[in-house]
Every structure is written in C-alpha cells, then in structure tokens.
Design an enzyme around this catalytic site. Structure first.
Site, mmCIF file in Angstrom:
data_model
loop_
_atom_site.group_PDB
_atom_site.id
_atom_site.type_symbol
_atom_site.label_atom_id
_atom_site.label_comp_id
_atom_site.label_asym_id
_atom_site.label_seq_id
_atom_site.Cartn_x
_atom_site.Cartn_y
_atom_site.Cartn_z
ATOM 1 N N HIS A 4 34.108 -12.081 20.642
ATOM 2 C CA HIS A 4 35.225 -12.209 21.481
ATOM 3 C C HIS A 4 35.209 -11.419 22.837
ATOM 4 O O HIS A 4 34.102 -10.553 22.989
ATOM 5 C CB HIS A 4 36.397 -11.261 20.543
ATOM 6 C CG HIS A 4 35.919 -9.723 20.365
ATOM 7 N ND1 HIS A 4 36.183 -8.794 21.450
ATOM 8 C CD2 HIS A 4 35.201 -9.273 19.367
ATOM 9 C CE1 HIS A 4 35.788 -7.719 20.872
ATOM 10 N NE2 HIS A 4 35.377 -7.907 19.603
ATOM 11 N N ASP A 36 37.739 -10.271 24.529
ATOM 12 C CA ASP A 36 38.861 -9.475 24.657
ATOM 13 C C ASP A 36 38.453 -8.056 24.454
ATOM 14 O O ASP A 36 37.549 -7.767 23.799
ATOM 15 C CB ASP A 36 40.429 -9.818 23.688
ATOM 16 C CG ASP A 36 39.828 -9.874 22.581
ATOM 17 O OD1 ASP A 36 38.741 -10.230 21.975
ATOM 18 O OD2 ASP A 36 40.938 -9.204 21.789
ATOM 19 N N GLU A 63 40.414 -10.971 19.215
ATOM 20 C CA GLU A 63 39.853 -10.208 18.091
ATOM 21 C C GLU A 63 40.648 -8.576 17.708
ATOM 22 O O GLU A 63 40.580 -8.344 17.003
ATOM 23 C CB GLU A 63 38.584 -10.103 18.108
ATOM 24 C CG GLU A 63 37.724 -9.934 16.783
ATOM 25 C CD GLU A 63 37.592 -8.464 16.317
ATOM 26 O OE1 GLU A 63 37.353 -8.002 15.290
ATOM 27 O OE2 GLU A 63 37.806 -7.436 17.412
HETATM 28 ZN ZN LIG Z 1 34.574 -6.185 18.555
#
Ligand SMILES: [Zn+2]
Length: 389
Positions: free
Chosen positions: A76, A78, A143
């Site tokens: 991820h 984010d 996530e």
């Molecule tokens: Zn992580």
C-alpha cells in the site's frame, strides 16, 4: 545472482514519501508508481473503488507478462496521518536523510518496502528481462484505514477478469531486530467482544434494593481472563483474550449503576474458527454469570480470520533468498497484527517479508539506508529464485 544494481531504493522511497498520501488521499503516489512501471512494459490499471458510507479509494494493479507462474507483490502507498507535525524533528513528507536514515511518514510502513521491491524488479528487468511468467504489483490506497475499497475489491476484480495469482509477497514491515529476521507465514485471527451486564440502578445506601452489575462484570472478566484458550500450536503462540475497556455509565459515587460494560480483544490461532471463538466466550460468560446470577448481553465485531501458509516451495524460496543475502536463517512467525495478507490467502500462498517495524506509525518514522539496500537485495534474489525454480 547478478550484481546489476542500477536502481536506488532510497531515491524511489524519497519520491513516494514526498507524496502526501494519507488515507484515503492518493497524493500522487500511485501516479508516480505507474510512471515507473509503464515504461518497462507493465500494463497499469488505475482502479477507483467505492462503497456507500466510505470515501472512494484509488488503487493500482500493474502486470508484466501474461503467463504463469504469476508472482504478485502486494502493498500500500497510503500512510497514517503525521499527527503533530511540530513534534517531528524532520518534516514528515520531506524525505530528508540524516545520520544514515531516511525520515518520513511511510518510510517503514510501507513506502520503503514498495521502493525496495520496485528497485529489485527494475533491476531484474534491466538484467535480462522477465524470461517467463508474470510479475505484478497490487498496490492499494486503503490499507491503513478500513480496508474496504482496497485489496478485497482488487482481488474480486482480478477474479472477475479470470486472472489468477500463483504466489504473493506482502511487503509490510514484518522484520523485528534485523531485515529478514523473520518471514510471516500467517496471522492470528482477531475479533472484538462487547459484554454488557445489566443491573438495577439505585441508591448506594440501600444496596439491597438495587442490583449492582459491577462485581458481576468483574467476576465474568476474571473468568474470561484467567481461562486459557489453548497452549499454542506448531506455528502459533497461544490464543489471547485481553480486556481492553471497562466502562460504567455513572458519574455519582452514591448511585449504583444500572449497567456495566467490558470490551475484549481476542487474537486466536489455528485451533479456532470465528464461530468457535464466539461460542467459547459465550460459554464462559454463562458459567461465570450463573455463579453470580448476572444477566448479560454479548455481541461481537471485527473480522480477520486466522490463516497459515504451510511451509513449502514459496517459503523455501524466500528462506533461501534471505539466507543468501544476510547469512542468517529467518524465523517463520505468525505474530503481530493483521495485514492485507488475510484477504490474499484465499487466492494463493502468501508470505510477508519487509523492513523493520520499530518506528511504523510513530513520530519521526524512519528507515536505515542500509536496511533499504538489504531488503532490495533480498527481494531481487527472491524474484530470481522464484522464476528460476
Ligand atoms: Zn502497512
């Protein structure tokens, strides 16, 4: 293994950290990642996923090749919020280097890991290309939050297209003391339980006319907390039940409250299933409640089933890569919290190997430059061994 190393994971990680991709903002991170992958032949799909009541989330699926075996890297871009930016000694989105470390939100969790796999993949491709199979990146922007518009929907989208994965590497910061000291091969399941004991409110000077729920709740908490769920299994530590919140809606010292509540967080191993855990908790609540004539209600929330990738070819390949690079044998573990691997395990064997997690989510999150170099080597070696096998 070839020694070609033209792509510097530090520079790649810096570019990612400078994107302000706090969930659910894309922040330019996926656009940048796609701009690195498309020129070397990856077909990039930018997928925006929606669900009523949650913000839209952008994701990226990039695949090179169409045959099998298909190795997927999942991660991820984010990050969690920086929190109090004034508390950081270096700007959280500045990607500054100091004292042999790279600072910034996501340096450890997990832009650093994404950068390492990107560097490893680009080096592998520059050094002869992908001779067989497929390599893909499954990167979500969801996530660190509710994980609704990310990995589960990407996997459903893949399934609907008829695409299959043969193996998956999740690049979360799964290492403890040194990069590659452990391979996470599973995770415990988790569930939250909420217990409310009902009483009868009254004046504390006339306790006989009221029914105090607090001692009854205490008795149930005691039973749940002191009754072992199990003794652990070959790959898992013992399951654990922890009381996390005890609350009584009462502000007066001379009032017996009408109810009392406790919350529990349960982490369970492969001896249990979610329904089995719920039944266990209910049974022990009932036994303790009977002793003290308590009336209670019980509810459960949270999802995250236990899973285990049984040691086999994928784990062996990763173990050999780590041993070749670091000289140490990694431990196979199932400790820690949940990750998106809990969704991927339904599609293919999955292992988690990444940076150290010491500063993840903290103020002054940082990663040692040497760790980025080591992890890139491990990933590079893993890719070569995977496709050579
Ligand atoms: Zn992580």
């Amino acid at each position: 293994m070839s020694s070609t190393r033209s792509h510097d994971p530090v520079h790649l990680a810096q570019a990612l950290i400078r994107c302000r991709s706090v969930t659910p903002e894309e922040g330019g991170a996926l656009t940048w990642l796609a701009s690195q992958l498309a020129p070397v032949g990856f077909t990039c799909h930018r997928l925006t996923m929606s669900e009523p009541g949650t913000p839209d989330v952008q994701n990226l699926y990039a695949r090179l090749g169409s045959g099998s075996p298909h190795l997927c890297f999942a991660g991820h871009t984010d990050v969690v919020p920086a929190g109090d930016e004034a508390a950081w000694t270096r700007p959280p989105f500045g990607a500054e280097i100091a004292g042999g470390a790279l600072y910034g939100r996501g340096a450890a969790d997990m832009k650093g890991g994404v950068a390492c796999f990107l560097a490893a993949a680009l080096d592998h491709l520059a050094d002869g290309g992908l001779k067989r199979g497929s390599l893909s990146f499954l990167i979500t922007g969801d996530e660190e939050s509710v994980a609704i518009n990310g990995t589960p929907k990407l996997l459903a989208w893949l399934k609907a297209r008829g695409e299959t994965l043969d193996a998956c590497l999740v690049g979360e910061p799964a290492s403890a003391e040194a990069v590659g000291d452990q391979i996470k091969i599973g995770r415990r399941g988790y569930v939250n339980a909420r217990l409310v004991v009902h009483g009868n409110q009254g004046h504390s000077a006339y306790g006989e006319r009221a029914e105090n729920p607090i001692p009854k709740l205490a008795r149930i908490i005691d039973r749940l907390s002191t009754t072992p769920l199990d003794n652990g299994t070959e790959h898992f530590q013992p399951s654990s039940l922890q009381a996390t919140i005890v609350s009584v809606p009462n502000a007066a010292t001379n009032v017996i409250p009408g109810s009392a509540q406790a919350n529990f967080n349960i982490r369970y191993n492969d001896l249990h299933t979610r329904p089995g855990i719920e039944a266990w908790v209910r049974e022990h609540c009932e036994i303790a409640a009977k002793e003290v004539s308590a009336r209670f209600s019980l509810s459960f929330e949270g999802t995250g089933n236990v899973f285990l990738t049984k040691p086999g070819p994928l784990v062996d390949t990763m173990r050999a890569a780590i041993q070749g690079v670091t000289g140490r044998a990694p431990a196979l573990t199932t400790t820690g919290g949940t990750s998106d691997a809990r969704f991927i395990k339904d599609f293919c064997p999955v292992v988690e190997v990444g940076l150290r997690n010491a500063t993840a989510h903290q103020v002054d999150e940082h990663v040692a430059l040497a760790d980025l170099a080591t992890l890139t080597q491990i990933y590079r070696c893993f890719i070569e061994r995977y496709f050579a096998a």
